[in-house]
Scaffold this motif. Structure first.
Motif, PDB file in Angstrom:
ATOM      1  N   LEU A  65       0.773  -1.185   0.204  1.00 24.04           N
ATOM      2  CA  LEU A  65       0.347  -0.353   0.208  1.00 24.04           C
ATOM      3  C   LEU A  65       0.705   1.808   0.276  1.00 24.04           C
ATOM      4  O   LEU A  65       2.250   1.562   0.032  1.00 24.04           O
ATOM      5  CB  LEU A  65      -0.954   0.017   0.986  1.00 24.04           C
ATOM      6  N   MET A  66       0.432   2.060  -0.015  1.00 21.10           N
ATOM      7  CA  MET A  66       0.526   4.136  -0.138  1.00 21.10           C
ATOM      8  C   MET A  66       0.802   4.392   0.871  1.00 21.10           C
ATOM      9  O   MET A  66      -0.434   4.824   1.001  1.00 21.10           O
ATOM     10  CB  MET A  66       0.524   4.691  -1.622  1.00 21.10           C
ATOM     11  N   VAL A  67       1.553   5.191   1.585  1.00 25.18           N
ATOM     12  CA  VAL A  67       0.895   5.804   2.995  1.00 25.18           C
ATOM     13  C   VAL A  67       1.792   7.290   2.929  1.00 25.18           C
ATOM     14  O   VAL A  67       2.539   7.648   2.715  1.00 25.18           O
ATOM     15  CB  VAL A  67       1.640   5.118   4.165  1.00 25.18           C
ATOM     16  N   THR A  68       0.831   8.856   3.010  1.00 25.12           N
ATOM     17  CA  THR A  68       1.179   9.413   3.639  1.00 25.12           C
ATOM     18  C   THR A  68       1.168  10.243   4.243  1.00 25.12           C
ATOM     19  O   THR A  68       0.425   9.785   5.551  1.00 25.12           O
ATOM     20  CB  THR A  68       0.658  10.165   2.528  1.00 25.12           C
ATOM     21  N   ILE A  69       2.468  10.568   5.489  1.00 27.01           N
ATOM     22  CA  ILE A  69       3.066  10.591   7.153  1.00 27.01           C
ATOM     23  C   ILE A  69       3.312  12.336   7.099  1.00 27.01           C
ATOM     24  O   ILE A  69       3.798  12.592   6.630  1.00 27.01           O
ATOM     25  CB  ILE A  69       3.990   9.545   7.841  1.00 27.01           C
ATOM     26  N   ASP A  70       2.208  12.592   7.663  1.00 31.15           N
ATOM     27  CA  ASP A  70       2.820  14.502   8.221  1.00 31.15           C
ATOM     28  C   ASP A  70       3.806  14.313   9.298  1.00 31.15           C
ATOM     29  O   ASP A  70       3.476  13.602  10.511  1.00 31.15           O
ATOM     30  CB  ASP A  70       1.804  15.185   8.594  1.00 31.15           C
ATOM     31  N   GLU A  71       4.572  14.978   9.259  1.00 35.45           N
ATOM     32  CA  GLU A  71       6.177  14.707   9.779  1.00 35.45           C
ATOM     33  C   GLU A  71       5.144  15.263  12.087  1.00 35.45           C
ATOM     34  O   GLU A  71       5.912  14.524  12.533  1.00 35.45           O
ATOM     35  CB  GLU A  71       6.509  16.403  10.151  1.00 35.45           C
ATOM     36  N   LYS A  72       4.231  15.859  11.445  1.00 34.72           N
ATOM     37  CA  LYS A  72       3.401  16.620  13.128  1.00 34.72           C
ATOM     38  C   LYS A  72       3.406  15.149  13.586  1.00 34.72           C
ATOM     39  O   LYS A  72       2.928  14.682  14.848  1.00 34.72           O
ATOM     40  CB  LYS A  72       2.057  17.192  13.435  1.00 34.72           C
ATOM     41  N   ALA A  73       2.894  13.499  13.323  1.00 33.65           N
ATOM     42  CA  ALA A  73       2.320  12.596  13.070  1.00 33.65           C
ATOM     43  C   ALA A  73       4.194  12.231  13.885  1.00 33.65           C
ATOM     44  O   ALA A  73       3.085  10.670  14.476  1.00 33.65           O
ATOM     45  CB  ALA A  73       1.890  11.735  12.161  1.00 33.65           C
ATOM     46  N   LEU A  74       4.834  11.982  13.847  1.00 31.76           N
ATOM     47  CA  LEU A  74       6.429  11.393  14.272  1.00 31.76           C
ATOM     48  C   LEU A  74       6.132  11.453  15.316  1.00 31.76           C
ATOM     49  O   LEU A  74       6.655  12.397  16.123  1.00 31.76           O
ATOM     50  CB  LEU A  74       7.431  12.147  13.292  1.00 31.76           C
ATOM     51  N   ASP A  75       6.190  10.524  16.115  1.00 36.92           N
ATOM     52  CA  ASP A  75       5.736   9.797  18.011  1.00 36.92           C
ATOM     53  C   ASP A  75       7.358  10.145  18.239  1.00 36.92           C
ATOM     54  O   ASP A  75       8.381  10.200  18.833  1.00 36.92           O
ATOM     55  CB  ASP A  75       5.341   8.623  18.214  1.00 36.92           C
ATOM     56  N   ASN A  76       8.313   8.923  18.166  1.00 37.79           N
ATOM     57  CA  ASN A  76       9.869   8.428  18.361  1.00 37.79           C
ATOM     58  C   ASN A  76      10.403   8.367  17.149  1.00 37.79           C
ATOM     59  O   ASN A  76      11.526   8.171  17.932  1.00 37.79           O
ATOM     60  CB  ASN A  76       9.836   7.237  18.583  1.00 37.79           C
ATOM     61  N   ILE A  77      10.554   9.382  16.136  1.00 35.69           N
ATOM     62  CA  ILE A  77      11.371   9.197  14.896  1.00 35.69           C
ATOM     63  C   ILE A  77      11.898  11.109  14.595  1.00 35.69           C
ATOM     64  O   ILE A  77      11.011  11.752  14.863  1.00 35.69           O
ATOM     65  CB  ILE A  77      10.623   9.070  13.511  1.00 35.69           C
ATOM     66  N   ARG A  78      12.956  11.057  14.951  1.00 33.46           N
ATOM     67  CA  ARG A  78      13.149  12.488  14.812  1.00 33.46           C
ATOM     68  C   ARG A  78      13.410  13.740  14.095  1.00 33.46           C
ATOM     69  O   ARG A  78      12.846  14.551  14.158  1.00 33.46           O
ATOM     70  CB  ARG A  78      14.845  12.722  14.966  1.00 33.46           C
ATOM     71  N   ALA A  79      13.232  13.223  12.594  1.00 30.90           N
ATOM     72  CA  ALA A  79      12.767  13.614  10.993  1.00 30.90           C
ATOM     73  C   ALA A  79      12.162  12.369   9.939  1.00 30.90           C
ATOM     74  O   ALA A  79      13.021  11.327  10.432  1.00 30.90           O
ATOM     75  CB  ALA A  79      12.847  14.672  10.539  1.00 30.90           C
ATOM     76  N   ARG A  80      11.165  13.109   9.179  1.00 31.96           N
ATOM     77  CA  ARG A  80      10.609  12.437   8.803  1.00 31.96           C
ATOM     78  C   ARG A  80      11.603  11.360   7.323  1.00 31.96           C
ATOM     79  O   ARG A  80      11.620  11.132   6.428  1.00 31.96           O
ATOM     80  CB  ARG A  80       9.930  12.812   7.940  1.00 31.96           C
ATOM     81  N   ASP A 134      -2.367   9.708  11.972  1.00 39.01           N
ATOM     82  CA  ASP A 134      -2.514  10.226  13.477  1.00 39.01           C
ATOM     83  C   ASP A 134      -1.240  10.263  14.346  1.00 39.01           C
ATOM     84  O   ASP A 134      -1.192  11.364  14.380  1.00 39.01           O
ATOM     85  CB  ASP A 134      -3.732   9.633  13.868  1.00 39.01           C
ATOM     86  N   ARG A 135      -0.661   8.698  14.187  1.00 41.78           N
ATOM     87  CA  ARG A 135       0.477   8.686  14.876  1.00 41.78           C
ATOM     88  C   ARG A 135       1.146   7.476  14.238  1.00 41.78           C
ATOM     89  O   ARG A 135       1.073   6.726  13.547  1.00 41.78           O
ATOM     90  CB  ARG A 135       0.519   8.499  16.235  1.00 41.78           C
ATOM     91  N   ALA A 136       2.640   7.964  13.988  1.00 46.86           N
ATOM     92  CA  ALA A 136       3.985   6.817  13.264  1.00 46.86           C
ATOM     93  C   ALA A 136       4.476   6.742  14.205  1.00 46.86           C
ATOM     94  O   ALA A 136       5.813   7.584  14.632  1.00 46.86           O
ATOM     95  CB  ALA A 136       4.698   7.604  11.891  1.00 46.86           C
ATOM     96  N   ARG A 137       5.189   5.793  14.556  1.00 50.72           N
ATOM     97  CA  ARG A 137       6.332   4.862  15.460  1.00 50.72           C
ATOM     98  C   ARG A 137       7.205   4.199  14.891  1.00 50.72           C
ATOM     99  O   ARG A 137       6.754   3.123  14.463  1.00 50.72           O
ATOM    100  CB  ARG A 137       5.128   5.263  16.707  1.00 50.72           C
ATOM    101  N   LEU A 138       8.358   4.104  15.107  1.00 48.84           N
ATOM    102  CA  LEU A 138       9.268   3.814  14.752  1.00 48.84           C
ATOM    103  C   LEU A 138       9.231   2.033  15.792  1.00 48.84           C
ATOM    104  O   LEU A 138      10.055   2.201  17.395  1.00 48.84           O
ATOM    105  CB  LEU A 138      10.898   3.869  14.511  1.00 48.84           C
TER     106      LEU A 138
END
Length: 134
Positions: free
Chosen positions: A37-52, A71-75
């Motif tokens: 699948l294709m996913v687009t993540i906004d930098e504001k949604a990054l939880d424990n990731i320093r930068a996109r 809403d939230r992306a976590r590594l």
């Protein structure tokens, strides 16, 4: 109601977005298997990731979704330890009572997993696959 999904990043298509927005667009497959699948993540949604721009192929992310919006992306894990360390945000606790494990290697998943292993029945187990670690 939000949905939680684990995805394995396979390809990065765009870091920036339309008119230099603050997004990352990537291809991924659901973990442990599924259709790409294709996913687009906004930098504001990054939880424990320093930068996109530090998100790379062969990383495992946990997404909290509201429909198609992330809403939230976590590594959670990465095949490469150096890439994992580079991407993780440094958020030390206010007081550290003992040494912390930043990541451990699971031979069953073949990845470096963020955090400490689970403690199950007196043995250490992988937080992803729940297999006992050697």
């Amino acid at each position: 109601m939000s949905q939680v999904r684990r995805i394995w990043v396979t390809e990065i298509h765009n870091v920036g977005g339309f008119f230099a927005g603050e997004t990352i667009t990537l291809s991924a497959t659901p973990w442990p298997d599924g259709e790409e699948l294709m996913v687009t993540i906004d930098e504001k949604a990054l939880d424990n990731i320093r930068a996109r721009h530090l998100i790379l192929p062969e990383m495992l992310l946990e997404l909290e979704l509201s429909g198609e919006r992330v809403d939230r992306a976590r590594l959670l894990a990465s095949r490469d330890r150096a890439a994992l360390n580079e991407a993780l945000r440094d958020t030390p606790p206010a007081q550290l009572d003992a040494p912390r494990i930043r990541a451990y290697r699971c031979p069953h998943c073949d990845v470096w997993v963020v955090g400490s292993p689970l403690q199950e029945q007196g043995a250490r187990a992988c937080a992803l696959c729940r297999q006992v670690l050697d």
